[in-house]
Design an enzyme around this catalytic site. Structure first.
Site, short mmCIF file in Angstrom:
data_model
loop_
_atom_site.label_atom_id
_atom_site.label_comp_id
_atom_site.label_asym_id
_atom_site.label_seq_id
_atom_site.Cartn_x
_atom_site.Cartn_y
_atom_site.Cartn_z
N ASN A 126 29.11 49.01 34.19
CA ASN A 126 30.59 48.79 34.47
C ASN A 126 31.01 48.78 33.23
O ASN A 126 30.44 48.50 32.04
CB ASN A 126 30.58 47.43 35.20
CG ASN A 126 29.90 46.28 34.65
OD1 ASN A 126 28.79 46.40 33.80
ND2 ASN A 126 30.43 45.22 34.94
N ILE A 127 32.34 49.11 33.41
CA ILE A 127 33.35 49.30 31.98
C ILE A 127 34.37 48.71 32.24
O ILE A 127 35.01 49.15 33.31
CB ILE A 127 33.45 50.82 31.63
CG1 ILE A 127 32.11 51.60 31.68
CG2 ILE A 127 34.28 51.01 30.39
CD1 ILE A 127 32.10 53.18 31.33
N GLU A 128 34.98 47.71 31.65
CA GLU A 128 35.96 46.81 31.84
C GLU A 128 37.10 47.09 30.59
O GLU A 128 36.64 47.44 29.36
CB GLU A 128 35.60 45.39 31.82
CG GLU A 128 34.74 45.19 32.93
CD GLU A 128 34.27 43.58 33.15
OE1 GLU A 128 34.63 42.84 32.01
OE2 GLU A 128 33.54 43.30 34.09
N GLU B 229 28.28 51.75 39.51
CA GLU B 229 27.86 52.90 40.47
C GLU B 229 28.84 53.95 40.26
O GLU B 229 28.34 55.39 40.38
CB GLU B 229 28.04 52.22 42.00
CG GLU B 229 27.12 51.22 42.48
CD GLU B 229 27.79 49.72 42.10
OE1 GLU B 229 28.58 49.55 41.09
OE2 GLU B 229 27.13 49.03 42.82
N CYS C 53 30.13 47.03 45.58
CA CYS C 53 31.42 46.59 46.26
C CYS C 53 31.96 47.37 47.10
O CYS C 53 31.34 48.43 47.27
CB CYS C 53 32.31 46.08 44.96
SG CYS C 53 32.89 47.90 44.59
N CYS D 116 33.27 50.08 38.26
CA CYS D 116 32.03 49.59 38.34
C CYS D 116 30.81 50.61 37.77
O CYS D 116 31.18 51.76 37.60
CB CYS D 116 31.77 49.36 39.94
SG CYS D 116 32.72 48.10 40.62
N CYS E 211 32.90 51.03 46.12
CA CYS E 211 31.73 51.58 45.63
C CYS E 211 30.95 52.10 46.88
O CYS E 211 30.43 53.06 46.86
CB CYS E 211 30.72 50.99 44.62
SG CYS E 211 31.58 50.63 43.01
N1 THU Z 1 30.47 45.41 39.66
C1 THU Z 1 29.74 46.47 39.47
O1 THU Z 1 29.77 47.20 38.06
N2 THU Z 1 29.11 46.94 40.47
C2 THU Z 1 29.39 46.39 41.69
O2 THU Z 1 28.74 46.66 42.79
C3 THU Z 1 29.90 44.90 41.71
C4 THU Z 1 30.82 44.62 40.75
C5 THU Z 1 31.43 44.95 38.29
C6 THU Z 1 32.86 45.22 38.30
C7 THU Z 1 33.08 43.93 37.18
O3 THU Z 1 33.16 44.72 35.95
C8 THU Z 1 32.11 43.10 37.19
O4 THU Z 1 31.14 43.68 38.11
C9 THU Z 1 32.49 41.93 38.15
O5 THU Z 1 33.01 42.07 39.13
#
Ligand code: THU
Length: 130
Positions: free
Chosen positions: A41-43, A54, A85, A52, A88
């Site tokens: 995941n990259i914020e 995925e 999520c 996310c 995804c």
């Molecule tokens: N996140 C994912 O990368 N995949 C998921 O299936 C659930 C959530 C990440 C998104 C965000 O960067 C962090 O988890 C918190 O929601």
């Protein structure tokens, strides 16, 4: 069998850029023709604009020529058995079918394997566009 995907998802998770949620996630895909792609995941500081693990893995697959997802492993540092999520699930479904395996992991390995059709029943599909 899916332990290689688990190991790659865990390596990817360690690359996560998640300074805001502090919730690192990793994912790894095996395509139907045996290629493997991983992602984290990259914020970003404008929080909703991140994405996310995925999604990163899917992007790598598409940039490498596309394909169909046969299996995907998902792992979160702070949550055992993190399911993809909603967004995804839709993105995975774009490149998968109801029999695609979704491996839910903890930090030691694959703990549960679900079918995408059970995780994402009656999803919006290309045929629905008419
Ligand atoms: N996140 C994912 O990368 N995949 C998921 O299936 C659930 C959530 C990440 C998104 C965000 O960067 C962090 O988890 C918190 O929601």
């Amino acid at each position: 069998m899916a332990e290689d995907l688990f190991a790659l998802a865990r390596s990817a998770m360690r690359k996560a850029h998640a300074p805001y949620s502090k919730f690192p996630v990793g994912a790894a895909i095996r395509t139907s023709d045996g290629r493997i792609y991983a992602g984290c995941n990259i914020e970003v500081v404008s929080f909703p604009e991140g994405w996310c693990a995925e999604t990163t893995a899917i992007a790598h697959m598409v940039m490498d020529g596309g394909g169909r997802i046969a299996e995907i492993a998902v792992l979160a540092e702070k949550l055992a058995l993190c399911t993809p999520c909603g967004g995804c699930r839709q993105r995975i479904a774009e490149f998968a079918d109801p029999r695609t395996k979704v491996h839910l992991c903890d930090e030691t390995g694959v703990k549960e394997t679900l079918l995408l059709g059970d995780l994402f029943p009656r999803g919006f599909a290309a045929e629905d566009l008419g």
